[in-house]
Scaffold this motif. Sequence first.
Motif, PDB file in Angstrom:
ATOM      1  N   SER A   1      40.712  28.407  35.104  1.00 41.67           N
ATOM      2  CA  SER A   1      42.219  28.425  35.296  1.00 41.67           C
ATOM      3  C   SER A   1      42.538  27.121  35.332  1.00 41.67           C
ATOM      4  O   SER A   1      43.863  26.888  35.286  1.00 41.67           O
ATOM      5  CB  SER A   1      42.639  29.429  36.221  1.00 41.67           C
ATOM      6  N   ARG A   2      41.571  26.275  35.862  1.00 45.67           N
ATOM      7  CA  ARG A   2      41.937  24.663  36.051  1.00 45.67           C
ATOM      8  C   ARG A   2      41.625  23.881  34.856  1.00 45.67           C
ATOM      9  O   ARG A   2      41.531  22.698  34.838  1.00 45.67           O
ATOM     10  CB  ARG A   2      41.316  24.334  37.298  1.00 45.67           C
ATOM     11  N   TRP A   3      41.387  24.743  33.766  1.00 42.09           N
ATOM     12  CA  TRP A   3      41.095  23.812  32.369  1.00 42.09           C
ATOM     13  C   TRP A   3      39.660  23.306  32.223  1.00 42.09           C
ATOM     14  O   TRP A   3      39.367  22.491  31.479  1.00 42.09           O
ATOM     15  CB  TRP A   3      41.964  23.102  32.053  1.00 42.09           C
ATOM     16  N   HIS A   4      38.690  23.952  33.217  1.00 45.10           N
ATOM     17  CA  HIS A   4      37.317  23.342  33.030  1.00 45.10           C
ATOM     18  C   HIS A   4      36.469  24.202  32.222  1.00 45.10           C
ATOM     19  O   HIS A   4      36.870  25.473  32.319  1.00 45.10           O
ATOM     20  CB  HIS A   4      36.806  23.144  34.524  1.00 45.10           C
ATOM     21  N   GLU A   5      35.378  23.885  31.867  1.00 40.97           N
ATOM     22  CA  GLU A   5      34.335  24.402  31.174  1.00 40.97           C
ATOM     23  C   GLU A   5      33.226  24.689  31.919  1.00 40.97           C
ATOM     24  O   GLU A   5      32.536  23.545  32.429  1.00 40.97           O
ATOM     25  CB  GLU A   5      33.869  23.732  29.821  1.00 40.97           C
ATOM     26  N   VAL A   6      32.888  26.051  32.022  1.00 39.12           N
ATOM     27  CA  VAL A   6      31.659  26.468  32.985  1.00 39.12           C
ATOM     28  C   VAL A   6      30.725  26.538  31.937  1.00 39.12           C
ATOM     29  O   VAL A   6      30.422  27.702  31.255  1.00 39.12           O
ATOM     30  CB  VAL A   6      31.899  27.622  33.611  1.00 39.12           C
ATOM     31  N   LEU A   7      29.746  25.438  31.896  1.00 39.11           N
ATOM     32  CA  LEU A   7      28.750  25.552  30.957  1.00 39.11           C
ATOM     33  C   LEU A   7      27.709  26.573  31.049  1.00 39.11           C
ATOM     34  O   LEU A   7      26.994  27.176  30.221  1.00 39.11           O
ATOM     35  CB  LEU A   7      27.837  24.394  30.808  1.00 39.11           C
ATOM     36  N   SER A   8      27.335  27.080  32.420  1.00 39.00           N
ATOM     37  CA  SER A   8      26.592  27.996  32.715  1.00 39.00           C
ATOM     38  C   SER A   8      27.254  29.573  32.867  1.00 39.00           C
ATOM     39  O   SER A   8      26.669  30.618  33.277  1.00 39.00           O
ATOM     40  CB  SER A   8      26.004  27.897  34.242  1.00 39.00           C
ATOM     41  N   GLU A   9      28.321  29.708  32.172  1.00 37.69           N
ATOM     42  CA  GLU A   9      28.871  31.206  32.203  1.00 37.69           C
ATOM     43  C   GLU A   9      27.908  32.011  31.711  1.00 37.69           C
ATOM     44  O   GLU A   9      27.948  33.149  32.139  1.00 37.69           O
ATOM     45  CB  GLU A   9      30.317  31.038  31.564  1.00 37.69           C
ATOM     46  N   GLU A  10      27.354  31.929  30.339  1.00 38.17           N
ATOM     47  CA  GLU A  10      26.722  32.781  29.923  1.00 38.17           C
ATOM     48  C   GLU A  10      25.582  33.482  30.867  1.00 38.17           C
ATOM     49  O   GLU A  10      25.076  34.460  30.742  1.00 38.17           O
ATOM     50  CB  GLU A  10      26.205  32.357  28.505  1.00 38.17           C
ATOM     51  N   ILE A  11      25.181  32.679  31.890  1.00 38.60           N
ATOM     52  CA  ILE A  11      23.878  32.986  32.524  1.00 38.60           C
ATOM     53  C   ILE A  11      24.415  34.164  33.200  1.00 38.60           C
ATOM     54  O   ILE A  11      23.589  35.106  33.665  1.00 38.60           O
ATOM     55  CB  ILE A  11      23.442  31.898  33.540  1.00 38.60           C
ATOM     56  N   TYR A  12      25.600  34.503  33.573  1.00 43.50           N
ATOM     57  CA  TYR A  12      26.039  35.359  34.583  1.00 43.50           C
ATOM     58  C   TYR A  12      26.756  36.287  33.923  1.00 43.50           C
ATOM     59  O   TYR A  12      27.363  37.606  34.504  1.00 43.50           O
ATOM     60  CB  TYR A  12      27.079  34.854  35.631  1.00 43.50           C
ATOM     61  N   THR A  13      27.319  36.150  32.645  1.00 40.64           N
ATOM     62  CA  THR A  13      27.902  37.258  31.907  1.00 40.64           C
ATOM     63  C   THR A  13      27.103  37.744  30.454  1.00 40.64           C
ATOM     64  O   THR A  13      27.588  38.809  30.072  1.00 40.64           O
ATOM     65  CB  THR A  13      29.339  36.506  31.147  1.00 40.64           C
ATOM     66  N   SER A  14      26.180  37.154  30.321  1.00 35.28           N
ATOM     67  CA  SER A  14      25.281  37.580  28.972  1.00 35.28           C
ATOM     68  C   SER A  14      24.057  38.466  29.503  1.00 35.28           C
ATOM     69  O   SER A  14      23.687  38.281  30.786  1.00 35.28           O
ATOM     70  CB  SER A  14      24.670  36.424  28.100  1.00 35.28           C
TER      71      SER A  14
END
Length: 140
Positions: free
Chosen positions: A42-55
């Motif tokens: 929401s603060r316009w940052h890219e969370v590179l590791s997001e897929e680790i927790y969502t995939s």
Amino acid sequence: MTVEVFKFNILFYMKIYYAHSIQGAHTEWERIPSDIIPMLQSRWHEVLSEEIYTSVTILTDEEIYLRDKKMIDECNLILANLTNPSLWVGYELWYGEAQWKKIIWFYQWNLKDRVSAMINGNNNIPVHKIYNIQDLKEII
């Protein structure tokens, strides 16, 4: 030796690697990735590791190692939840520190005894005690 305590004021786009115990998580803070990742986005940052927790992609150990190492190489900041002990998170932090990455460590306020002495004793990187997600927003 004087250690400067600093607070990152993230006002610009960053690529963030978020580290959090997955297999060792046994507290109420297991849900933290679902709070932190959207807050960062929401603060316009890219969370590179997001897929680790969502995939639910099944990867070999080597594929996980190469994927995570690449994300750490590409990030501007490592944000690490140390509430639940994890050898992998510790390794990621060591690797990030060796790469001179900016790092923010935090843990659940009442569980400091779970945080490794190697982390608590490192005066080069501040460790933040947080009580709730709002505290983390203020640190970042």
